[in-house]
Design an enzyme around this catalytic site. Structure first.
Site, mmCIF file in Angstrom:
data_model
loop_
_atom_site.group_PDB
_atom_site.id
_atom_site.type_symbol
_atom_site.label_atom_id
_atom_site.label_comp_id
_atom_site.label_asym_id
_atom_site.label_seq_id
_atom_site.Cartn_x
_atom_site.Cartn_y
_atom_site.Cartn_z
ATOM 1 C CB CYS A 1 3.157 -3.317 16.655
ATOM 2 S SG CYS A 1 4.879 -2.800 16.513
ATOM 3 C CB CYS B 1 0.036 0.931 9.094
ATOM 4 S SG CYS B 1 1.414 -0.091 8.861
ATOM 5 C CD GLU C 1 -2.648 -1.039 2.633
ATOM 6 O OE1 GLU C 1 -2.516 -0.077 3.416
ATOM 7 O OE2 GLU C 1 -3.407 -1.990 2.845
HETATM 8 N N1 SAH Z 1 7.454 0.238 11.036
HETATM 9 C C1 SAH Z 1 7.560 1.641 11.162
HETATM 10 C C2 SAH Z 1 6.862 2.413 10.071
HETATM 11 C C3 SAH Z 1 5.541 1.908 9.599
HETATM 12 S S1 SAH Z 1 4.214 2.002 10.743
HETATM 13 C C4 SAH Z 1 7.073 2.076 12.544
HETATM 14 O O1 SAH Z 1 6.483 1.275 13.245
HETATM 15 O O2 SAH Z 1 7.320 3.237 12.889
HETATM 16 C C5 SAH Z 1 3.837 3.742 10.713
HETATM 17 C C6 SAH Z 1 3.170 4.250 11.965
HETATM 18 O O3 SAH Z 1 1.822 3.769 12.051
HETATM 19 C C7 SAH Z 1 3.864 3.824 13.251
HETATM 20 O O4 SAH Z 1 4.006 4.938 14.114
HETATM 21 C C8 SAH Z 1 2.898 2.815 13.811
HETATM 22 O O5 SAH Z 1 3.045 2.676 15.196
HETATM 23 C C9 SAH Z 1 1.581 3.416 13.400
HETATM 24 N N2 SAH Z 1 0.432 2.508 13.451
HETATM 25 C C10 SAH Z 1 0.341 1.238 13.040
HETATM 26 N N3 SAH Z 1 -0.896 0.745 13.272
HETATM 27 C C11 SAH Z 1 -1.599 1.736 13.842
HETATM 28 C C12 SAH Z 1 -2.935 1.852 14.330
HETATM 29 N N4 SAH Z 1 -3.784 0.829 14.279
HETATM 30 N N5 SAH Z 1 -3.314 3.044 14.864
HETATM 31 C C13 SAH Z 1 -2.466 4.091 14.931
HETATM 32 N N6 SAH Z 1 -1.184 4.033 14.494
HETATM 33 C C14 SAH Z 1 -0.766 2.878 13.963
HETATM 34 FE FE1 SF4 Z 2 5.068 -2.391 14.205
HETATM 35 FE FE2 SF4 Z 2 3.455 -2.194 12.076
HETATM 36 FE FE3 SF4 Z 2 5.617 -0.598 12.234
HETATM 37 FE FE4 SF4 Z 2 5.878 -3.239 11.772
HETATM 38 S S1 SF4 Z 2 4.877 -1.760 10.434
HETATM 39 S S2 SF4 Z 2 7.044 -2.044 13.224
HETATM 40 S S3 SF4 Z 2 4.231 -4.101 13.014
HETATM 41 S S4 SF4 Z 2 3.834 -0.612 13.593
#
Ligand code: SAH
Ligand code: SF4
Length: 350
Positions: free
Chosen positions: A118, A338, A94
């Site tokens: 996560c 994401c 995406e």
């Molecule tokens: N892996 C990297 C970048 C991609 S995720 C990282 O974790 O920083 C980009 C951002 O989206 C991160 O800050 C992540 O914590 C956040 N994110 C992912 N899922 C989310 C959700 N359900 N609600 C809010 N933020 C979210």
């Molecule tokens: Fe965590 Fe999602 Fe960022 Fe991967 S992409 S590090 S699972 S928030």
């Protein structure tokens, strides 16, 4: 899958050697590089200062993009567009284009899936498939840049906040940044990039040595190790003390203010005591905290913190003099969180 070379995988110097091996003169590389990154042409046929036979040879040996658009959704306000893009091996990623306040920002994926896992993240829940190549990262920017070109506009900012952990795919991510930054082509200034990381400490330390003032966003989500171990499992490997020390070094080496992302989850990490701990942890740092009510994702019970709780949390951070903003779910109506569009499709086809 096509075995033709993806030209955007090559740095300028690599393109030069490749064309040299095809028997082309030294100036050819600059011509081709300009067609790709300045004129943004989608096919070799449009490279009109090359002979027809050379254009034909190039198109037999190489491709200019790795991406085929599969699905596009636009938010109700028309300002955010999210695309599901298919790669040459049929995997999908995406990417998002956001148009706000005179900026055109594209949000890129760096991996297919993510190994960090996560619990609140749709990408993390779908597991890890593979790293993207630098060309596959670059191609996402060119894809949106071509769309904007038709409207006389350009990409002004690039954020690596889509699917995947960019610092777990360090070399490809940096090669993509350098290619897009290259003054011979796309010329996007280093300060226009932001890399979002979950906190891979060696990657942050390496970034600090690159000599480019790229923005860094760190997904913190918790101010102590016990809670962060649960929300961001990689914390067990790189605990907060090491992470914060790497962040401090990054700001002193690049003189760039760092962003901490903090997704507020009702009853999990939104208490006042935690705001106080966060204030203590970050006090005196050149930083900014982005508070984001967590987006709901299928299969995860976490709910966004309430508005009142968010305001109280902010007030506590203000008491510590920590700059902060609340990012209210932009593009929530198009599942801009994401990995959500891809997960929905995988569920449909699976
Ligand atoms: N892996 C990297 C970048 C991609 S995720 C990282 O974790 O920083 C980009 C951002 O989206 C991160 O800050 C992540 O914590 C956040 N994110 C992912 N899922 C989310 C959700 N359900 N609600 C809010 N933020 C979210
Ligand atoms: Fe965590 Fe999602 Fe960022 Fe991967 S992409 S590090 S699972 S928030």
């Amino acid at each position: 899958m096509s075995d033709r070379l993806l030209l955007t995988d090559l740095s300028f110097e690599e393109l030069q050697s490749w064309l040299d091996r095809l028997g082309e003169p030294p100036f050819r590389a600059q011509q081709v590089f300009s067609w790709i990154y300045s004129a943004l042409v989608p096919e070799f046929g449009a490279m009109t200062n090359l002979s027809v036979s050379l254009r034909h040879r190039l198109s037999e040996a190489a491709v200019l993009s790795s991406l085929s658009p599969l699905e596009q959704v636009t938010s109700a306000d028309g300002l955010t567009t999210k695309e599901l893009l298919q790669l040459r091996d049929d995997e999908t990623i995406e990417s998002v284009l956001m148009r706000y306040e005179g900026r055109q920002t594209t949000c890129l994926s760096s991996q297919v899936g993510c190994a960090v896992g996560c619990p609140f993240c749709a990408t993390g829940q779908s597991g890890f498939k593979r790293n993207l190549t630098s060309g596959e990262i670059v191609d996402q920017v060119l894809h949106f840049a071509r769309q904007l070109q038709e409207a006389g506009s350009t990409i002004t900012n690039v954020v690596l906040m889509g699917m995947g952990e960019p610092l777990a795919n360090y070399d490809a991510t940096w090669k993509a940044v350098r290619t897009l930054n290259n003054a011979r082509g796309f010329r996007l200034g280093a300060r226009r990039f932001t890399i979002s990381t979950v906190g891979i400490v060696p990657g942050i330390r390496k970034m600090a040595e690159e000599g480019l003032e790229v923005g860094l966003a760190v997904s913190l989500h918790a101010p102590n190790d016990a809670l962060r171990d649960q929300l961001v499992p990689v914390n067990r490997r790189y605990p907060l003390s090491e992470l914060i020390s790497a962040c401090r070094d990054y700001t002193s080496k690049t003189s760039r203010r760092l962003t901490f992302e903090y997704a507020l989850i009702q009853g999990v990490n939104d208490g006042l005591q935690l705001a106080h701990e966060l204030g203590t942890l970050l006090h005196g740092m050149l930083c900014h905290v982005n508070l984001i009510p967590v987006n709901r994702t299928p299969g995860c019970d976490y709910r966004p913190a309430s508005r009142d709780t968010i305001m109280a949390f902010r007030r506590e951070l203000n008491n510590y003099g920590i700059a902060n903003t609340v990012r209210l779910g932009r593009g929530v109506d198009i599942q801009a969180g994401c990995g959500q569009l891809r997960s929905r499709r995988l569920a449909q086809v699976g």
